[in-house]
Design a protein around this motif. Structure first.
Motif, PDB file in Angstrom:
ATOM      1  N   GLU A   1       3.164   1.982  -3.494  1.00 33.32           N
ATOM      2  CA  GLU A   1       2.202   1.948  -4.489  1.00 33.32           C
ATOM      3  C   GLU A   1       1.313   2.910  -4.774  1.00 33.32           C
ATOM      4  N   ASN A   2       1.424   3.619  -3.133  1.00 38.16           N
ATOM      5  CA  ASN A   2       0.840   5.337  -3.106  1.00 38.16           C
ATOM      6  C   ASN A   2       1.573   6.310  -2.218  1.00 38.16           C
TER       7      ASN A   2
ATOM      8  N   ASP B   1       4.026   9.161  -1.732  1.00 39.88           N
ATOM      9  CA  ASP B   1       4.151  10.577  -0.906  1.00 39.88           C
ATOM     10  C   ASP B   1       2.574  10.996  -0.719  1.00 39.88           C
ATOM     11  N   SER B   2       1.507  10.354  -2.139  1.00 35.86           N
ATOM     12  CA  SER B   2       0.316  10.916  -1.647  1.00 35.86           C
ATOM     13  C   SER B   2      -0.006   9.561  -0.472  1.00 35.86           C
ATOM     14  N   ALA B   3      -0.185   9.002  -0.248  1.00 33.17           N
ATOM     15  CA  ALA B   3      -0.882   8.348   0.965  1.00 33.17           C
ATOM     16  C   ALA B   3      -0.305   9.308   2.612  1.00 33.17           C
TER      17      ALA B   3
ATOM     18  N   SER C   1     -11.352   9.925  -2.084  1.00 30.00           N
ATOM     19  CA  SER C   1     -10.454   9.017  -2.575  1.00 30.00           C
ATOM     20  C   SER C   1      -8.959   8.923  -1.847  1.00 30.00           C
ATOM     21  N   THR C   2      -8.538  10.178  -1.167  1.00 29.30           N
ATOM     22  CA  THR C   2      -7.068   9.758  -0.796  1.00 29.30           C
ATOM     23  C   THR C   2      -6.550   8.753   0.065  1.00 29.30           C
ATOM     24  N   PRO C   3      -5.626   8.308  -0.491  1.00 27.92           N
ATOM     25  CA  PRO C   3      -4.965   6.515   0.100  1.00 27.92           C
ATOM     26  C   PRO C   3      -4.394   6.805   1.876  1.00 27.92           C
TER      27      PRO C   3
ATOM     28  N   PHE D   1       0.777  -1.295  -0.183  1.00 27.91           N
ATOM     29  CA  PHE D   1      -0.408   0.323  -0.219  1.00 27.91           C
ATOM     30  C   PHE D   1       0.614   1.261   0.321  1.00 27.91           C
TER      31      PHE D   1
ATOM     32  N   ASN E   1     -10.698   4.667   0.583  1.00 26.82           N
ATOM     33  CA  ASN E   1      -9.160   4.070   0.180  1.00 26.82           C
ATOM     34  C   ASN E   1      -7.889   4.255   1.431  1.00 26.82           C
ATOM     35  N   THR E   2      -8.728   3.352   2.479  1.00 25.23           N
ATOM     36  CA  THR E   2      -8.653   3.284   3.747  1.00 25.23           C
ATOM     37  C   THR E   2      -7.602   2.287   4.494  1.00 25.23           C
TER      38      THR E   2
END
Length: 238
Positions: free
Chosen positions: A40-41, A43-45, A94-96, A37, A123-124
């Protein structure tokens, strides 16, 4: 008996609620899934660490925000909202978002995850076991800020003040067992009391019936006495 039954129902309800409180709408992942997780995501996570400050300072995932484990549910939710605001993603559903804690089954992380899902985030994920089992130190840093003071080169020592927590599910199961034992005890106590009361009522009824029969017998005897006396007088006259 009714009093004991009501008491048992209350205890059973408490145990059920305790057990239910360990269940959430969350999406659990094991360590590998959590790493995937993050990878894949990037710095946006948004990563949230729900532990004590001592263990957070010792080691945490790079970029993770701290929510103090010792805070109330309201404080934790407010801290979560503050983190989302800091990241500017309060309205970006939709933020991871990844969460972890140090509970045996990820209980605290799952609770915050459920809170986020309730706010519409889609998306948690949360780490389904204690973070102290995390064994890939390339993801970890030390220090009291999300970015930390630097990467770890060895396993963290985790201070004892924040390294151990009872699994809430285990607590619920133990509580349910205790409630069941107490319920069984009161059930047999009430049943025994009921039997004693029933036997006492039967004896009282028998005594009452015997007394009534005795009174009836005396009444009949009293009625026969004048008749016998009259018969005696009649015989004497003859």
């Amino acid at each position: 008996m009714k009093k004991y039954n009501n008491f048992f129902l209350v205890l059973s309800l408490f145990a059920f609620l305790s057990l239910s409180s360990t269940q959430t709408l969350a999406t659990p992942v094991i360590e590998h899934g959590f790493k995937q997780f993050i990878d894949e995501n990037g710095d946006s996570a948004v990563i949230i660490d729900i532990r004590w400050p001592e263990v957070y300072n010792e080691a945490h995932i790079k970029g993770a925000y701290l929510i103090n484990y010792g805070g109330t549910d309201e404080v934790k939710r407010d801290a979560t909202d503050s983190i989302l605001a800091t990241e500017g993603v309060t309205e970006i559903k939709s933020t991871p978002i990844g969460l972890y804690c140090n509970c045996g089954n990820g209980h605290e992380a799952s609770r915050i995850n459920a809170y986020l899902e309730g706010k519409g985030f889609t998306n948690t994920v949360w780490l389904s076991h204690t973070f102290s089992q995390w064994n890939d130190y390339t993801y970890l840093v030390s220090g009291n800020t999300p970015e930390g003071d630097g990467p770890l080169t060895q396993a963290p020592s985790y201070p004892s003040s924040g390294g151990f927590f009872l699994d809430p599910l285990l607590i619920a199961v133990i509580g349910l067992g205790v409630v069941t034992i107490i319920g069984i005890y009161f059930y047999f106590q009430s049943k025994s009391s009921s039997q004693v009361i029933t036997q006492s009522a039967i004896k009282n009824a028998e005594r009452k019936k015997a007394k009534e029969l005795d009174n009836l017998s005396k009444l009949l005897e009293n009625r026969k006495s004048p008749i016998k006396e009259t018969q005696k007088k009649s015989v004497r006259r003859r």
